[in-house]
Write a protein that holds these residues in place. Sequence first.
Motif, PDB file in Angstrom:
ATOM      1  N   LEU A  54       0.828  -1.215   0.000  1.00  0.00           N
ATOM      2  CA  LEU A  54       0.000   0.000   0.000  1.00  0.00           C
ATOM      3  C   LEU A  54       0.859   1.260   0.000  1.00  0.00           C
ATOM      4  N   MET A  55       1.950   1.237   0.781  1.00  0.00           N
ATOM      5  CA  MET A  55       2.851   2.391   0.801  1.00  0.00           C
ATOM      6  C   MET A  55       3.497   2.591  -0.568  1.00  0.00           C
ATOM      7  N   PHE A  56       3.920   1.497  -1.201  1.00  0.00           N
ATOM      8  CA  PHE A  56       4.598   1.590  -2.496  1.00  0.00           C
ATOM      9  C   PHE A  56       3.690   2.150  -3.586  1.00  0.00           C
ATOM     10  N   ILE A  57       2.436   1.728  -3.608  1.00  0.00           N
ATOM     11  CA  ILE A  57       1.524   2.178  -4.666  1.00  0.00           C
ATOM     12  C   ILE A  57       0.817   3.496  -4.324  1.00  0.00           C
ATOM     13  N   SER A  58       0.972   3.970  -3.098  1.00  0.00           N
ATOM     14  CA  SER A  58       0.235   5.158  -2.664  1.00  0.00           C
ATOM     15  C   SER A  58       0.494   6.422  -3.495  1.00  0.00           C
ATOM     16  N   PRO A  59       1.697   6.674  -4.028  1.00  0.00           N
ATOM     17  CA  PRO A  59       1.848   7.891  -4.837  1.00  0.00           C
ATOM     18  C   PRO A  59       0.931   7.917  -6.058  1.00  0.00           C
ATOM     19  N   TRP A  60       0.670   6.768  -6.647  1.00  0.00           N
ATOM     20  CA  TRP A  60      -0.219   6.715  -7.812  1.00  0.00           C
ATOM     21  C   TRP A  60      -1.677   6.686  -7.381  1.00  0.00           C
ATOM     22  N   VAL A  61      -1.989   5.905  -6.360  1.00  0.00           N
ATOM     23  CA  VAL A  61      -3.379   5.774  -5.919  1.00  0.00           C
ATOM     24  C   VAL A  61      -3.887   7.081  -5.316  1.00  0.00           C
ATOM     25  N   MET A  62      -3.053   7.721  -4.507  1.00  0.00           N
ATOM     26  CA  MET A  62      -3.458   8.958  -3.839  1.00  0.00           C
ATOM     27  C   MET A  62      -3.066  10.209  -4.630  1.00  0.00           C
ATOM     28  N   ASN A  63      -2.511  10.009  -5.821  1.00  0.00           N
ATOM     29  CA  ASN A  63      -2.205  11.073  -6.766  1.00  0.00           C
ATOM     30  C   ASN A  63      -1.257  12.149  -6.205  1.00  0.00           C
ATOM     31  N   PHE A  64      -0.149  11.676  -5.594  1.00  0.00           N
ATOM     32  CA  PHE A  64       0.880  12.632  -5.201  1.00  0.00           C
ATOM     33  C   PHE A  64       2.226  12.300  -5.835  1.00  0.00           C
ATOM     34  N   HIS A  65       2.183  11.598  -6.966  1.00  0.00           N
ATOM     35  CA  HIS A  65       3.409  11.203  -7.671  1.00  0.00           C
ATOM     36  C   HIS A  65       4.194  12.392  -8.202  1.00  0.00           C
ATOM     37  N   SER A  66       3.565  13.551  -8.319  1.00  0.00           N
ATOM     38  CA  SER A  66       4.287  14.733  -8.794  1.00  0.00           C
ATOM     39  C   SER A  66       5.167  15.356  -7.700  1.00  0.00           C
ATOM     40  N   PHE A  67       4.959  14.977  -6.459  1.00  0.00           N
ATOM     41  CA  PHE A  67       5.810  15.421  -5.354  1.00  0.00           C
ATOM     42  C   PHE A  67       6.910  14.374  -5.182  1.00  0.00           C
ATOM     43  N   SER A  68       8.050  14.634  -5.816  1.00  0.00           N
ATOM     44  CA  SER A  68       9.084  13.599  -5.903  1.00  0.00           C
ATOM     45  C   SER A  68       9.625  13.168  -4.542  1.00  0.00           C
ATOM     46  N   GLY A  69       9.785  14.077  -3.605  1.00  0.00           N
ATOM     47  CA  GLY A  69      10.298  13.706  -2.291  1.00  0.00           C
ATOM     48  C   GLY A  69       9.374  12.747  -1.569  1.00  0.00           C
ATOM     49  N   ALA A  70       8.102  13.086  -1.518  1.00  0.00           N
ATOM     50  CA  ALA A  70       7.120  12.231  -0.857  1.00  0.00           C
ATOM     51  C   ALA A  70       6.979  10.903  -1.591  1.00  0.00           C
ATOM     52  N   SER A  71       7.033  10.944  -2.917  1.00  0.00           N
ATOM     53  CA  SER A  71       6.928   9.711  -3.698  1.00  0.00           C
ATOM     54  C   SER A  71       8.097   8.779  -3.427  1.00  0.00           C
ATOM     55  N   TRP A  72       9.317   9.320  -3.417  1.00  0.00           N
ATOM     56  CA  TRP A  72      10.491   8.482  -3.167  1.00  0.00           C
ATOM     57  C   TRP A  72      10.466   7.878  -1.772  1.00  0.00           C
ATOM     58  N   VAL A  73      10.016   8.627  -0.794  1.00  0.00           N
ATOM     59  CA  VAL A  73       9.892   8.078   0.558  1.00  0.00           C
ATOM     60  C   VAL A  73       8.915   6.907   0.535  1.00  0.00           C
ATOM     61  N   ALA A  74       7.769   7.090  -0.108  1.00  0.00           N
ATOM     62  CA  ALA A  74       6.772   6.016  -0.167  1.00  0.00           C
ATOM     63  C   ALA A  74       7.314   4.795  -0.897  1.00  0.00           C
ATOM     64  N   TRP A  75       8.005   5.003  -2.014  1.00  0.00           N
ATOM     65  CA  TRP A  75       8.524   3.872  -2.778  1.00  0.00           C
ATOM     66  C   TRP A  75       9.604   3.114  -2.016  1.00  0.00           C
ATOM     67  N   VAL A  76      10.539   3.839  -1.420  1.00  0.00           N
ATOM     68  CA  VAL A  76      11.644   3.177  -0.711  1.00  0.00           C
ATOM     69  C   VAL A  76      11.143   2.488   0.553  1.00  0.00           C
ATOM     70  N   VAL A  77      10.357   3.182   1.346  1.00  0.00           N
ATOM     71  CA  VAL A  77       9.831   2.583   2.575  1.00  0.00           C
ATOM     72  C   VAL A  77       8.922   1.404   2.242  1.00  0.00           C
ATOM     73  N   GLY A  78       8.080   1.554   1.232  1.00  0.00           N
ATOM     74  CA  GLY A  78       7.197   0.458   0.842  1.00  0.00           C
ATOM     75  C   GLY A  78       7.966  -0.769   0.385  1.00  0.00           C
ATOM     76  N   ALA A  79       8.960  -0.569  -0.468  1.00  0.00           N
ATOM     77  CA  ALA A  79       9.740  -1.702  -0.978  1.00  0.00           C
ATOM     78  C   ALA A  79      10.519  -2.382   0.145  1.00  0.00           C
ATOM     79  N   LEU A  80      11.163  -1.600   1.003  1.00  0.00           N
ATOM     80  CA  LEU A  80      11.927  -2.189   2.105  1.00  0.00           C
ATOM     81  C   LEU A  80      11.027  -2.897   3.105  1.00  0.00           C
ATOM     82  N   THR A  81       9.845  -2.373   3.327  1.00  0.00           N
ATOM     83  CA  THR A  81       8.894  -3.026   4.229  1.00  0.00           C
ATOM     84  C   THR A  81       8.467  -4.377   3.673  1.00  0.00           C
ATOM     85  N   VAL A  82       8.226  -4.436   2.376  1.00  0.00           N
ATOM     86  CA  VAL A  82       7.858  -5.712   1.750  1.00  0.00           C
ATOM     87  C   VAL A  82       9.013  -6.700   1.855  1.00  0.00           C
ATOM     88  N   VAL A  83      10.235  -6.245   1.609  1.00  0.00           N
ATOM     89  CA  VAL A  83      11.403  -7.131   1.698  1.00  0.00           C
ATOM     90  C   VAL A  83      11.553  -7.679   3.118  1.00  0.00           C
TER      91      VAL A  83
END
Length: 117
Positions: free
Chosen positions: A69-98
């Motif tokens: 949910l964290m990884f896909i949240s930038p697209w689902v919640m439409n904040f992918h244009s905010f690169s800082g927040a998006s990168w935090v979501a992608w990195v934290v989401g991916a590491l949490t899954v791992v």
Amino acid sequence: MFTVSRTEHALTFVLGAVAALSPIWVAHSDRALWTLVVLGVLIALAGLAQLREMATGMAGRALGVLGVLMFISPWVMNFHSFSGASWVAWVVGALTVVVALAEMPEVAGRFGAAAHH
């Protein structure tokens, strides 16, 4: 003793805390703020529950879902244009899954490690 599983649980707590606090230092929208804070707090609480050994075996699977949910949240919640927040979501989401996958007994057994729970 500080075992590998305790390290994974501590890492999960830190990942959640980083996500929850990240709106302090990254540009974000209101949706990004609430998504990062809510999912970050849930991830941190799950990690804390595992550290305190209050969590059941389902906590690892719940962490996996929260990570996705964290990884896909930038697209689902439409904040992918905010690169800082998006990168935090992608990195934290991916590491949490791992981390969640590494904690699962069926995965840990494949790598020769004993099941944690």
